[in-house]
Design an enzyme around this catalytic site. Structure first.
Site, short mmCIF file in Angstrom:
data_model
loop_
_atom_site.label_atom_id
_atom_site.label_comp_id
_atom_site.label_asym_id
_atom_site.label_seq_id
_atom_site.Cartn_x
_atom_site.Cartn_y
_atom_site.Cartn_z
CE LYS A 174 -1.56 2.86 3.01
NZ LYS A 174 -1.49 4.01 2.14
CB VAL A 210 -6.35 -0.13 2.07
CG1 VAL A 210 -4.54 -1.56 1.36
CG2 VAL A 210 -7.61 0.09 1.07
N GLY A 211 -4.34 0.70 5.03
CA GLY A 211 -4.14 0.47 5.96
C GLY A 211 -4.36 -0.22 7.79
CD GLU A 249 13.11 1.27 9.30
OE1 GLU A 249 14.19 2.40 10.32
OE2 GLU A 249 13.57 0.32 9.89
CB CYS A 282 12.11 9.63 8.90
SG CYS A 282 13.30 8.53 7.83
CD GLU A 383 10.07 13.98 11.53
OE1 GLU A 383 10.74 13.02 10.72
OE2 GLU A 383 8.75 12.10 11.72
#
Length: 480
Positions: A174, A210-211, A249, A282, A383
């Site tokens: 996905k 979907v995730g 990650e 990231c 972040e």
């Protein structure tokens, strides 16, 4: 208008069970340039079923068969690099040079790295002289769900799909719905390379749809996810009921420690590294820590470097940075810049709110530098994921290490130091999965991953292969 509504399931391009159109936006212009369909439960179930059905035969293929297909995939990937660069530039705003050399190049780099590691990989290993007839067997974990982000599309898809393929897993990918064109093109490459039907499947969708469906699915044995720490927590919770493996990650807030004896260009290089890919990495060094004797000079150098950073459309050639990926990201970054100005007590020395001069349409952000930032400030804790950097002074090595480690993240830290012994001493004390020193990048096959809220997995080379495998002990093993 690019129309890519179909999914790749069981070796074929198929229509979604229920139409759910989703626009692809060019972040340089804010124009709709394509349309995909977001999948639903029926599409997810079909893709997982195809992967499950393909697993028994694919998991038993020989190493030589898999290696041949991976080498063919690399050949196809190289032949279609121009198409991939165009797709990435259009969907997420990477300028042409960056798209070709670094975005597409990351895929080539990691694919070759996995092939190199796979050639020497031993799936059956003796336990040791204490048990000469026992073997430790490395086996594929099963059906895997690969959920990838928009900021480095091929970097992340290759880091997941290729080791999964090499290890003998089957999968459902996905990709990010914000930048889906590159993932669809990768599926075309998989098909052209000749992988068996059902081994690789792709369903577009969002995280809540979907995730989540993949994360809770009882026939999915592993989820490999790259994205925000917030989403990684949600996936971990969703996957808990089925006790599937989850490899994460996640985000970062890297410190770049510049000692007084660092190279003269350490500050300007640090700014450039932070601004690369419009700050949407990231592992970007977003907190610059400068030894006090160089601090005043560093502020001047950093401000000049930020002001010299050109911003422009992704369609143009050059060394400029492009827009950020979406209106949502633009708004988030603007809000945090405002926090830095109005709430955090920081000093704005470059950039600031709004678009750069002359860019009135598109998700462009001014390269922004804050000085005198306390490490408790929101802009140092969160972040930002844009071209925004903070600078703060330190007096001692111990203070620099304490500031660098004072973060919920632990992905990548950076050290600029002319003393090799000091550089290594500091590197050992930084709580992060990676420490880049003196602007020397990592080698092919190096393990990519972090500590703390930056995740729990490792990608790349032999380390990435291990992520997709189970370990089995077999006694009374006789060679035949």
């Amino acid at each position: 208008m690019i129309e890519k509504r179909q999914f790749y399931i069981n070796g074929q391009w198929v229509n979604p069970a229920t139409a759910h159109d989703f626009d692809v936006i060019d972040p340089s212009t804010e124009d709709v340039v394509g349309v995909i369909s977001l999948g639903g439960q029926a599409d997810t179930d079909a893709a997982v079923a195809a992967a499950k059905a393909a697993f028994p035969s694919w998991s038993q293929t020989s190493k030589a068969e898999r290696l041949e297909l991976l080498e063919k995939l690399l050949e196809v990937y190289k032949a279609r690099q121009a198409d991939m660069a165009e797709a990435i530039s259009l969907e997420m705003g990477a300028p042409q040079k960056l798209a070709r050399n670094q975005q597409v190049g990351a895929g080539t780099w990691h694919l070759q790295g996995f092939i190199n590691a796979f050639k020497d990989f031993e799936f059956d290993r003796p336990l040791g002289p204490q048990a000469p007839n026992e073997r430790t067997v490395m086996e594929p974990i099963g059906v895997t769900a690969l959920i990838t982000p928009w900021n480095w599309p091929m970097n992340q898809i290759v880091l997941k799909a290729v080791p999964a393929l090499a290890s003998g897993c089957t999968m459902v990918l996905k990709p990010s719905e914000v930048a889906p064109l590159s993932g669809l093109l990768f599926a075309e490459m998989i098909h052209e390379a000749g992988f068996p039907a059902g081994v690789f499947n792709l369903v577009n969708g969002d995280g809540l749809g979907v995730g989540t469906q993949l994360s809770v699915h009882p026939d999915v044995d592993m989820v490999s996810f790259t994205g925000s720490s917030r989403a990684g927590i949600a996936i971990s919770k969703a996957a808990a009921d089925t006790l599937k493996r989850v490899s994460l990650e996640l985000g970062g807030k890297g410190a770049n420690i510049i000692f007084a004896n660092a190279a003269e260009d350490a500050v300007t290089n640090g700014v450039a590294r932070c601004m690369r890919n419009s700050g949407q990495s990231c592992n970007a060094p977003t907190r610059m820590l400068v030894e006090r004797s160089r601090y005043a000079e560093a502020l001047e150098q950093a401000a000049a470097a930020a002001e010299a950073t050109k911003v422009g459309p992704a369609s143009e050639e050059g060394n400029h940075i492009g827009p950020v990926v979406s209106q949502m990201q633009f708004d988030k970054i603007q809000a945090l810049i405002e926090v830095g100005i109005k709430e955090d007590g920081a000093t704005l020395i470059a950039g600031g709110l709004g678009r750069p001069e002359g860019l009135n349409r598109g998700f462009y952000v001014r390269p922004t530098i804050f000085a005198d930032v306390d490490n408790t400030a929101r802009i140092n804790r969160e972040e930002i994921f844009g071209p925004v950097m903070s600078i703060m002074p330190f007096d001692t090595e111990e203070e620099a290490i304490a500031i660098a480690n004072d973060t919920p993240y632990g992905l990548t830290n950076y050290i600029q130091c002319g003393d090799q012994e000091q550089r290594q001493r500091v590197a050992r004390q930084l709580r992060s999965g990676m420490v880049e020193t003196n602007s020397v990048g990592f080698g092919m096959g190096s393990p990519f991953g972090g500590y703390k809220q930056s995740g729990n997995g490792r990608e790349g080379g032999i380390f990435g292969l291990h992520e997709f495998m189970e370990i089995k002990a077999v006694s009374c093993w006789e060679d035949v």
